[in-house]
Design a protein around this motif. Structure first.
Motif, PDB file in Angstrom:
ATOM      1  N   LEU A 103       0.815  -1.219   0.000  1.00  0.00           N
ATOM      2  CA  LEU A 103       0.000   0.000   0.000  1.00  0.00           C
ATOM      3  C   LEU A 103       0.844   1.263   0.000  1.00  0.00           C
ATOM      4  N   TYR A 104       2.056   1.180   0.522  1.00  0.00           N
ATOM      5  CA  TYR A 104       2.933   2.352   0.529  1.00  0.00           C
ATOM      6  C   TYR A 104       3.391   2.729  -0.878  1.00  0.00           C
ATOM      7  N   TYR A 105       3.254   1.812  -1.858  1.00  0.00           N
ATOM      8  CA  TYR A 105       3.529   2.140  -3.264  1.00  0.00           C
ATOM      9  C   TYR A 105       2.232   2.456  -4.002  1.00  0.00           C
ATOM     10  N   ASP A 106       1.299   1.501  -3.926  1.00  0.00           N
ATOM     11  CA  ASP A 106       0.032   1.634  -4.640  1.00  0.00           C
ATOM     12  C   ASP A 106      -0.835   0.467  -4.204  1.00  0.00           C
ATOM     13  N   PRO A 107      -2.162   0.651  -4.061  1.00  0.00           N
ATOM     14  CA  PRO A 107      -3.005  -0.474  -3.639  1.00  0.00           C
ATOM     15  C   PRO A 107      -3.036  -1.617  -4.652  1.00  0.00           C
ATOM     16  N   ARG A 108      -2.622  -1.348  -5.873  1.00  0.00           N
ATOM     17  CA  ARG A 108      -2.614  -2.386  -6.917  1.00  0.00           C
ATOM     18  C   ARG A 108      -1.242  -3.037  -7.075  1.00  0.00           C
ATOM     19  N   TYR A 109      -0.301  -2.692  -6.214  1.00  0.00           N
ATOM     20  CA  TYR A 109       1.066  -3.224  -6.247  1.00  0.00           C
ATOM     21  C   TYR A 109       1.094  -4.424  -5.314  1.00  0.00           C
ATOM     22  N   TYR A 110       1.139  -5.641  -5.878  1.00  0.00           N
ATOM     23  CA  TYR A 110       1.094  -6.883  -5.105  1.00  0.00           C
ATOM     24  C   TYR A 110       2.444  -7.570  -5.256  1.00  0.00           C
ATOM     25  N   ALA A 111       3.097  -7.870  -4.149  1.00  0.00           N
ATOM     26  CA  ALA A 111       4.457  -8.384  -4.230  1.00  0.00           C
ATOM     27  C   ALA A 111       4.773  -9.351  -3.105  1.00  0.00           C
ATOM     28  N   ALA A 112       5.876 -10.061  -3.300  1.00  0.00           N
ATOM     29  CA  ALA A 112       6.492 -10.887  -2.272  1.00  0.00           C
ATOM     30  C   ALA A 112       7.984 -10.607  -2.320  1.00  0.00           C
ATOM     31  N   ASN A 113       8.613 -10.586  -1.154  1.00  0.00           N
ATOM     32  CA  ASN A 113      10.039 -10.293  -1.072  1.00  0.00           C
ATOM     33  C   ASN A 113      10.737 -11.376  -0.265  1.00  0.00           C
ATOM     34  N   ILE A 114      11.900 -11.789  -0.771  1.00  0.00           N
ATOM     35  CA  ILE A 114      12.707 -12.790  -0.076  1.00  0.00           C
ATOM     36  C   ILE A 114      14.173 -12.371  -0.137  1.00  0.00           C
ATOM     37  N   PHE A 115      14.978 -13.007   0.696  1.00  0.00           N
ATOM     38  CA  PHE A 115      16.424 -12.937   0.575  1.00  0.00           C
ATOM     39  C   PHE A 115      16.881 -14.292   0.050  1.00  0.00           C
ATOM     40  N   ASP A 116      17.731 -14.286  -0.981  1.00  0.00           N
ATOM     41  CA  ASP A 116      18.264 -15.539  -1.523  1.00  0.00           C
ATOM     42  C   ASP A 116      19.365 -16.065  -0.604  1.00  0.00           C
ATOM     43  N   PRO A 117      19.986 -17.219  -0.928  1.00  0.00           N
ATOM     44  CA  PRO A 117      21.003 -17.781  -0.036  1.00  0.00           C
ATOM     45  C   PRO A 117      22.207 -16.865   0.217  1.00  0.00           C
ATOM     46  N   ASP A 118      22.475 -15.918  -0.683  1.00  0.00           N
ATOM     47  CA  ASP A 118      23.579 -14.976  -0.487  1.00  0.00           C
ATOM     48  C   ASP A 118      23.121 -13.681   0.175  1.00  0.00           C
ATOM     49  N   TYR A 120      20.819 -11.588  -1.143  1.00  0.00           N
ATOM     50  CA  TYR A 120      20.293 -10.616  -2.100  1.00  0.00           C
ATOM     51  C   TYR A 120      18.790 -10.459  -1.911  1.00  0.00           C
ATOM     52  N   SER A 121      18.322  -9.239  -2.069  1.00  0.00           N
ATOM     53  CA  SER A 121      16.904  -8.919  -1.971  1.00  0.00           C
ATOM     54  C   SER A 121      16.240  -9.183  -3.319  1.00  0.00           C
ATOM     55  N   ILE A 122      15.313 -10.137  -3.336  1.00  0.00           N
ATOM     56  CA  ILE A 122      14.603 -10.517  -4.552  1.00  0.00           C
ATOM     57  C   ILE A 122      13.118 -10.251  -4.330  1.00  0.00           C
ATOM     58  N   GLU A 123      12.502  -9.592  -5.302  1.00  0.00           N
ATOM     59  CA  GLU A 123      11.078  -9.269  -5.232  1.00  0.00           C
ATOM     60  C   GLU A 123      10.393  -9.786  -6.485  1.00  0.00           C
ATOM     61  N   VAL A 124       9.194 -10.286  -6.328  1.00  0.00           N
ATOM     62  CA  VAL A 124       8.337 -10.617  -7.463  1.00  0.00           C
ATOM     63  C   VAL A 124       7.087  -9.781  -7.293  1.00  0.00           C
ATOM     64  N   VAL A 125       6.716  -9.071  -8.361  1.00  0.00           N
ATOM     65  CA  VAL A 125       5.654  -8.084  -8.249  1.00  0.00           C
ATOM     66  C   VAL A 125       4.650  -8.191  -9.394  1.00  0.00           C
ATOM     67  N   TYR A 126       3.403  -8.038  -9.023  1.00  0.00           N
ATOM     68  CA  TYR A 126       2.315  -7.943 -10.007  1.00  0.00           C
ATOM     69  C   TYR A 126       1.703  -6.560  -9.861  1.00  0.00           C
ATOM     70  N   LYS A 127       1.831  -5.760 -10.912  1.00  0.00           N
ATOM     71  CA  LYS A 127       1.250  -4.421 -10.960  1.00  0.00           C
ATOM     72  C   LYS A 127       0.082  -4.499 -11.939  1.00  0.00           C
ATOM     73  N   SER A 128      -1.114  -4.614 -11.418  1.00  0.00           N
ATOM     74  CA  SER A 128      -2.280  -4.902 -12.262  1.00  0.00           C
ATOM     75  C   SER A 128      -2.464  -3.881 -13.369  1.00  0.00           C
ATOM     76  N   TRP A 129      -2.114  -2.648 -13.148  1.00  0.00           N
ATOM     77  CA  TRP A 129      -2.294  -1.627 -14.182  1.00  0.00           C
ATOM     78  C   TRP A 129      -1.348  -1.796 -15.365  1.00  0.00           C
ATOM     79  N   GLN A 130      -0.332  -2.660 -15.222  1.00  0.00           N
ATOM     80  CA  GLN A 130       0.598  -2.904 -16.324  1.00  0.00           C
ATOM     81  C   GLN A 130       0.219  -4.116 -17.166  1.00  0.00           C
ATOM     82  N   HIS A 131      -0.897  -4.743 -16.850  1.00  0.00           N
ATOM     83  CA  HIS A 131      -1.342  -5.933 -17.569  1.00  0.00           C
ATOM     84  C   HIS A 131      -2.723  -5.672 -18.161  1.00  0.00           C
ATOM     85  N   ALA A 132      -2.905  -6.180 -19.368  1.00  0.00           N
ATOM     86  CA  ALA A 132      -4.202  -5.987 -20.033  1.00  0.00           C
ATOM     87  C   ALA A 132      -5.264  -6.859 -19.409  1.00  0.00           C
TER      88      ALA A 132
END
Length: 132
Positions: A103-118, A120-132
């Motif tokens: 919500l601090y970015y946008d209510p349509r910004y849906y994401a998950a964040n993890i740290f990999d074994p090293d 590193y900050s890895i995020e996967v994001v679905y921004k509904s307004w960028q998809h048809a």
């Protein structure tokens, strides 16, 4: 738009295994190994991941500074974000933000964040307004 990213990792075989599992729900696969000897002097060996006939995420052996990078992958749905998070956690990731609206970015910004074994900050994001 980015064309490619290289991440230096501590344990290349372990990182390959981690990303093969974590990125599979996004349709991102380990698709190519590049022999550095085929490039200019000093070019590293690379392990390439990609989709849709593009290779854009590369791993290489090297020194790790987890603060040096944050990588965000595009998901095509909230379900794909959830599947990535579950796969990454099963592969040994550390939680850095469970799937949900950012919500601090946008209510349509849906994401998950993890740290990999090293770390590193890895995020996967679905921004509904960028998809048809």
């Amino acid at each position: 738009m980015l064309d490619h990213v290289f991440l230096s990792v501590r344990d290349l075989p372990a990182s390959i295994k981690f990303y093969e599992q974590a990125l599979a729900p996004l349709g991102i696969l380990h698709v190519h190994d590049y022999d550095g000897a085929d490039g200019p002097e000093g070019h590293p060996d690379l392990k390439g991941f990609g989709s849709n006939n593009r290779i854009y995420f590369w791993l290489r052996d090297g020194n790790v500074d987890a603060r040096a990078a944050h990588v965000g992958f595009v998901a095509s749905s909230e379900e794909q974000v959830n599947a990535f998070y579950a796969a990454a956690m099963a592969a040994g990731a550390t939680d850095n933000g469970a799937p949900g609206a950012r919500l601090y970015y946008d209510p349509r910004y849906y994401a998950a964040n993890i740290f990999d074994p090293d770390g590193y900050s890895i995020e996967v994001v679905y921004k509904s307004w960028q998809h048809a």
